[in-house]
Design a protein around this motif. Structure first.
Motif, short mmCIF file in Angstrom:
data_model
loop_
_atom_site.label_atom_id
_atom_site.label_comp_id
_atom_site.label_asym_id
_atom_site.label_seq_id
_atom_site.Cartn_x
_atom_site.Cartn_y
_atom_site.Cartn_z
N TYR A 1 -1.17 18.86 4.35
CA TYR A 1 -2.05 19.99 4.60
C TYR A 1 -3.50 19.56 4.39
CZ TYR A 1 2.08 23.00 4.15
OH TYR A 1 3.31 23.59 4.31
N SER A 2 -4.41 20.33 4.98
CA SER A 2 -5.83 20.17 4.69
C SER A 2 -6.23 21.23 3.68
CB SER A 2 -6.66 20.33 5.97
OG SER A 2 -6.28 19.36 6.93
N THR A 3 -7.21 20.93 2.84
CA THR A 3 -7.66 21.88 1.83
C THR A 3 -9.14 22.18 1.99
OG1 THR A 3 -8.06 20.09 0.23
CG2 THR A 3 -5.89 21.15 0.20
N ASN A 4 -9.56 23.34 1.49
CA ASN A 4 -10.95 23.77 1.67
C ASN A 4 -11.91 23.17 0.65
OD1 ASN A 4 -10.24 25.22 -0.60
ND2 ASN A 4 -10.17 27.20 0.44
N VAL A 5 -11.37 22.43 -0.32
CA VAL A 5 -12.19 21.69 -1.27
C VAL A 5 -11.54 20.32 -1.49
CG1 VAL A 5 -13.03 23.75 -2.49
CG2 VAL A 5 -10.93 22.64 -3.27
N ASN A 6 -12.30 19.40 -2.05
CA ASN A 6 -11.76 18.09 -2.37
C ASN A 6 -10.99 18.17 -3.68
OD1 ASN A 6 -13.01 17.04 -0.10
ND2 ASN A 6 -14.81 16.34 -1.21
N LEU A 7 -9.68 18.01 -3.61
CA LEU A 7 -8.83 18.12 -4.80
C LEU A 7 -8.53 16.77 -5.44
CD1 LEU A 7 -6.27 20.73 -3.39
CD2 LEU A 7 -8.08 21.16 -5.06
N PHE A 8 -8.84 15.69 -4.71
CA PHE A 8 -8.48 14.36 -5.18
C PHE A 8 -9.67 13.42 -5.05
CE2 PHE A 8 -4.73 16.46 -3.47
CZ PHE A 8 -3.86 16.40 -4.54
N SER A 9 -9.61 12.32 -5.80
CA SER A 9 -10.69 11.34 -5.75
C SER A 9 -10.32 10.12 -4.92
CB SER A 9 -11.06 10.91 -7.19
OG SER A 9 -9.94 10.33 -7.84
N HIS A 10 -9.29 10.26 -4.09
CA HIS A 10 -8.87 9.18 -3.20
C HIS A 10 -10.03 8.82 -2.27
CE1 HIS A 10 -6.62 7.12 -0.01
NE2 HIS A 10 -5.67 6.93 -0.90
N ASP A 11 -10.14 7.55 -1.93
CA ASP A 11 -11.27 7.08 -1.13
C ASP A 11 -11.38 7.77 0.23
OD1 ASP A 11 -12.04 5.36 -3.12
OD2 ASP A 11 -11.04 3.60 -2.27
N ASN B 1 0.80 -1.22 0.00
CA ASN B 1 0.00 0.00 0.00
C ASN B 1 0.83 1.27 0.00
OD1 ASN B 1 -2.91 -0.91 0.23
ND2 ASN B 1 -1.99 -2.07 1.89
N LEU B 2 2.16 1.13 -0.17
CA LEU B 2 3.05 2.30 -0.26
C LEU B 2 3.18 2.70 -1.73
CD1 LEU B 2 5.87 1.24 2.24
CD2 LEU B 2 3.92 2.75 2.69
N SER B 3 2.16 3.33 -2.27
CA SER B 3 2.17 3.66 -3.70
C SER B 3 2.61 5.09 -3.94
CB SER B 3 0.77 3.44 -4.29
OG SER B 3 -0.18 4.24 -3.61
N GLY B 4 3.17 5.33 -5.14
CA GLY B 4 3.63 6.67 -5.50
C GLY B 4 4.95 6.99 -4.85
N ASN B 5 5.66 7.98 -5.40
CA ASN B 5 6.97 8.30 -4.82
C ASN B 5 6.84 8.88 -3.41
OD1 ASN B 5 6.20 10.97 -5.34
ND2 ASN B 5 7.69 11.29 -6.97
N MET B 6 5.71 9.52 -3.11
CA MET B 6 5.51 10.03 -1.75
C MET B 6 5.22 8.90 -0.76
SD MET B 6 3.43 13.57 -2.18
CE MET B 6 4.23 15.02 -2.87
N GLY B 7 4.50 7.90 -1.21
CA GLY B 7 4.26 6.76 -0.34
C GLY B 7 5.55 6.06 0.04
N THR B 8 6.45 5.92 -0.93
CA THR B 8 7.73 5.27 -0.68
C THR B 8 8.63 6.14 0.20
OG1 THR B 8 7.58 4.12 -2.80
CG2 THR B 8 9.74 4.23 -1.76
N TYR C 1 -2.67 16.49 -10.08
CA TYR C 1 -1.48 15.75 -9.66
C TYR C 1 -1.96 14.47 -8.98
CZ TYR C 1 1.30 20.04 -10.18
OH TYR C 1 1.92 21.16 -10.68
N TYR C 2 -1.11 13.47 -8.96
CA TYR C 2 -1.41 12.32 -8.13
C TYR C 2 -1.37 12.77 -6.66
CZ TYR C 2 -0.43 9.19 -12.10
OH TYR C 2 -0.43 8.54 -13.30
N ILE C 3 -2.25 12.23 -5.84
CA ILE C 3 -2.22 12.58 -4.42
C ILE C 3 -0.94 12.05 -3.76
CG2 ILE C 3 -3.44 10.50 -3.62
CD1 ILE C 3 -4.85 12.30 -1.56
N ASN C 4 -0.41 10.96 -4.30
CA ASN C 4 0.73 10.28 -3.66
C ASN C 4 2.03 10.45 -4.43
OD1 ASN C 4 -0.01 8.79 -5.88
ND2 ASN C 4 -0.10 6.81 -4.83
N ASP C 5 2.11 11.51 -5.24
CA ASP C 5 3.27 11.69 -6.10
C ASP C 5 3.48 13.18 -6.35
OD1 ASP C 5 4.66 9.41 -8.20
OD2 ASP C 5 5.02 11.51 -8.63
#
Length: 329
Positions: free
Chosen positions: A185-195, A29-36, A299-303
């Protein structure tokens, strides 16, 4: 002695059990360069959209001839093949594109070297792409008298050899905030479609490696201004050699999404004074407008990189600039 052995066995089972959990439960479950890098369990990678066959010709050896009239020279943002901006630009223009793969990530200097050695044909359209966090240093250190040869190479995307014990220890350290290069960070709108992380923004910055999206904090404004002076010189250099240039800034994820951040933060001034020229594609403005319009997963949420959504937006804008400047005459 018996009690010691029992305690040792229990400790061994606990350690071995945690390594097994890390290997079989956490690692997948460590996906994307940020996950790694941050040891963050984003879950499985996004499903990427299906696309037509790539129309990108990667040059990984010394090119006797560049096959196509449009050429890209860039860093990692230019290496995404059929999911990258150059693919979408090529589709929009109905042109095939040559992508120069060079050693290191100094696209501007690679361009100068290749022109000096007559390795880019006259009248070629060259897209020089550079990530925002590196443009100031790259442009300020640009040497127009450099006559050394470009080294061509393959970008290495493979997995590193792993030690699950070391990685499991790193997982614990990162969870404790020790040398954690990923900031949330937290955002004031949903920027990603992550579950589960629709309104969470993850940014890469590693002062330990001298790289990341907050390095602008230590950049003097005079350096930014001088970088854009050199960018104009680079365009003039291209024109002198009868090469038609597009300069594409791959905007930092933080800079694009900065207006949506709820926590106190510092704006990035790097692109505030970039010249307003049609041969300069400032992807920050384009992508930020798309985000304001409600487009998710730019952008990818995890990259740190654009998803195919962002790549398509940028690629089609690049195509529009090429058509306007160089193909409609």
């Amino acid at each position: 002695m018996k009690k010691f052995c029992i305690k040792f066995i229990i400790l061994f089972i606990l350690i071995d059990g945690f390594i097994a959990i890390y290997k079989y439960v956490i690692t997948p479950n460590l996906s994307g360069n940020m996950g790694t890098l941050g040891q963050i369990t984003f879950g499985k990678k996004y499903p990427v959209e299906k696309s037509a066959s790539p129309i990108i010709f990667d040059i990984e050896k010394r090119p006797a001839e560049i096959k196509y009239p449009i050429v890209t020279i860039g860093d990692s943002f230019s290496q995404y093949g059929k999911f990258g901006y150059s693919h979408y630009a090529g589709k929009k223009l109905a042109y095939s594109i040559s992508n120069i793969k060079h050693e290191g990530i100094l696209p501007e200097q690679a361009f100068v070297k290749m022109v000096k050695h007559n390795e880019i044909p006259q009248q070629s359209i060259v897209i020089i792409e550079s990530v925002e966090r590196s443009i100031v240093s790259r442009l300020n250190n640009l040497d127009f008298n450099d006559t050394s040869m470009v080294v061509f190479t393959k970008y290495m995307w493979g997995k590193k050899s792993r030690s699950y014990l070391d990685d499991a220890i790193s997982f614990i350290q990162k969870r404790l905030g020790i040398k954690q290069p990923i900031h949330k960070y937290s955002t004031n709108v949903n920027l990603f479609s992550h579950d589960t992380r629709k309104n969470e923004l993850y940014i890469y910055d590693s002062p330990w490696d001298g790289d990341g999206e907050f390095r602008f904090i230590n950049t003097p404004l005079d350096d930014i201004k001088n970088a854009y002076v050199n960018l104009s010189k680079l365009h003039h250099f291209a024109e002198e050699h009868q090469i038609r240039m597009i300069y594409l800034v791959a905007a930092d994820k933080y800079d694009v999404y900065e207006p949506f951040i709820l926590e106190e933060h510092i704006p990035n001034p790097t692109l505030d004074s970039i010249p307003d020229e049609e041969w300069i594609v400032n992807s920050k403005t384009i992508l930020q407008n798309a985000a304001y319009a409600g487009t998710k997963d730019i952008y990818y949420i995890n990259d740190t990189h654009w998803s195919p959504v962002g790549s398509k937006i940028v690629g089609e804008e690049v195509a529009a600039r090429i058509e306007k400047l160089y193909l409609n005459h």
